[in-house]
Design a protein around this motif. Structure first.
Motif, PDB file in Angstrom:
ATOM      1  N   TYR A   1       0.864  -1.303   0.199  1.00 12.58           N
ATOM      2  CA  TYR A   1      -0.014  -0.235   0.259  1.00 12.58           C
ATOM      3  C   TYR A   1       0.851   1.024  -0.049  1.00 12.58           C
TER       4      TYR A   1
ATOM      5  N   LYS B   1       1.084   5.486   0.812  1.00  7.63           N
ATOM      6  CA  LYS B   1       0.339   6.602   1.733  1.00  7.63           C
ATOM      7  C   LYS B   1       0.211   7.668   0.815  1.00  7.63           C
TER       8      LYS B   1
ATOM      9  N   MET C   1      -6.860  11.271  -1.380  1.00 10.75           N
ATOM     10  CA  MET C   1      -7.404   9.963  -1.704  1.00 10.75           C
ATOM     11  C   MET C   1      -8.324  10.051  -3.041  1.00 10.75           C
TER      12      MET C   1
ATOM     13  N   SER D   1     -13.343  -0.055  -1.327  1.00  6.76           N
ATOM     14  CA  SER D   1     -13.117   1.071  -1.073  1.00  6.76           C
ATOM     15  C   SER D   1     -14.012   1.607   0.282  1.00  6.76           C
TER      16      SER D   1
ATOM     17  N   ARG E   1     -10.408   6.502   3.730  1.00 10.14           N
ATOM     18  CA  ARG E   1      -9.228   5.789   4.411  1.00 10.14           C
ATOM     19  C   ARG E   1      -8.456   4.691   3.631  1.00 10.14           C
ATOM     20  N   TRP E   2      -9.070   3.897   2.926  1.00  8.62           N
ATOM     21  CA  TRP E   2      -8.299   2.678   2.302  1.00  8.62           C
ATOM     22  C   TRP E   2      -8.976   2.315   0.938  1.00  8.62           C
TER      23      TRP E   2
ATOM     24  N   ALA F   1      -2.984  -1.191  -2.554  1.00 10.98           N
ATOM     25  CA  ALA F   1      -4.056  -0.254  -1.698  1.00 10.98           C
ATOM     26  C   ALA F   1      -3.473   1.063  -1.612  1.00 10.98           C
TER      27      ALA F   1
ATOM     28  N   TYR G   1      -3.673   4.251   1.307  1.00  6.45           N
ATOM     29  CA  TYR G   1      -3.849   4.347   2.507  1.00  6.45           C
ATOM     30  C   TYR G   1      -3.914   6.076   2.884  1.00  6.45           C
ATOM     31  N   ASN G   2      -4.737   6.741   3.460  1.00  2.00           N
ATOM     32  CA  ASN G   2      -5.050   8.099   3.639  1.00  2.00           C
ATOM     33  C   ASN G   2      -4.465   8.136   5.034  1.00  2.00           C
ATOM     34  N   LEU G   3      -3.330   8.440   5.410  1.00  3.54           N
ATOM     35  CA  LEU G   3      -2.807   8.669   6.913  1.00  3.54           C
ATOM     36  C   LEU G   3      -3.579   9.897   7.592  1.00  3.54           C
TER      37      LEU G   3
ATOM     38  N   TYR H   1      -6.466  10.788   7.334  1.00  2.04           N
ATOM     39  CA  TYR H   1      -7.904  10.498   7.934  1.00  2.04           C
ATOM     40  C   TYR H   1      -7.498   9.857   9.430  1.00  2.04           C
ATOM     41  N   ASP H   2      -6.757   9.165   9.746  1.00  2.00           N
ATOM     42  CA  ASP H   2      -6.282   8.788  11.158  1.00  2.00           C
ATOM     43  C   ASP H   2      -6.060   9.934  11.882  1.00  2.00           C
TER      44      ASP H   2
END
Length: 144
Positions: free
Chosen positions: A7, A9, A13, A31, A35-36, A46, A48-50, A52-53
């Protein structure tokens, strides 16, 4: 041990989904667009939208349920963001045709077709995604 998926980063997104959908010529198989996102392109790739966290942590919304202390510490570290951590190599049947196709997509910076011959002839080009990740594309090259 076996590789589950690879994945990337990403920082945006929606734009990244658009970029990889056009580049790979497929839509995501799964989807959670914020986030993912997962593409099946021979193996799982994949996004991954870091952020978001990080946003969830900053909002302090039920963080104990969503994250443990180790992950929260990781999120607060520097250099956990997007860009230039891995080079992805994709193999195609016809490098010349793929080069023209990707250039015409106008989705990011595309290098010229490059040539290296250390132990064998190797032709490739690089396209950069929105976060500066390099995607190397190689395959059969036909001189014109």
């Amino acid at each position: 041990m076996k590789l589950g998926c690879t994945y990337i980063k990403v920082s945006d997104m929606e734009k990244s989904i658009n970029f990889y959908s056009k580049l790979l010529q497929i839509q995501p198989q799964y989807s959670n667009k914020e986030r993912w996102v997962m593409f099946n392109c021979g193996n799982t790739l994949a996004l991954y939208n870091l952020q978001y966290d990080i946003d969830m942590l900053n909002k302090n919304e039920n963080t104990d349920f969503h994250y443990n202390e180790a992950y929260i510490k990781y999120l607060r570290q520097e250099n956990t963001g997007a860009g230039k951590t891995v080079v992805f190599n994709f193999d195609v049947d016809n490098l010349n045709e793929e080069f023209e196709r990707v250039k015409n997509l106008n989705i990011g910076k595309v290098s010229e077709i490059m040539y290296v011959n250390i132990t064998m002839p190797y032709y490739f080009f690089i396209v950069n995604d929105l976060d500066g990740n390099e995607i190397e594309v190689t395959g059969n090259y036909c001189s014109k």
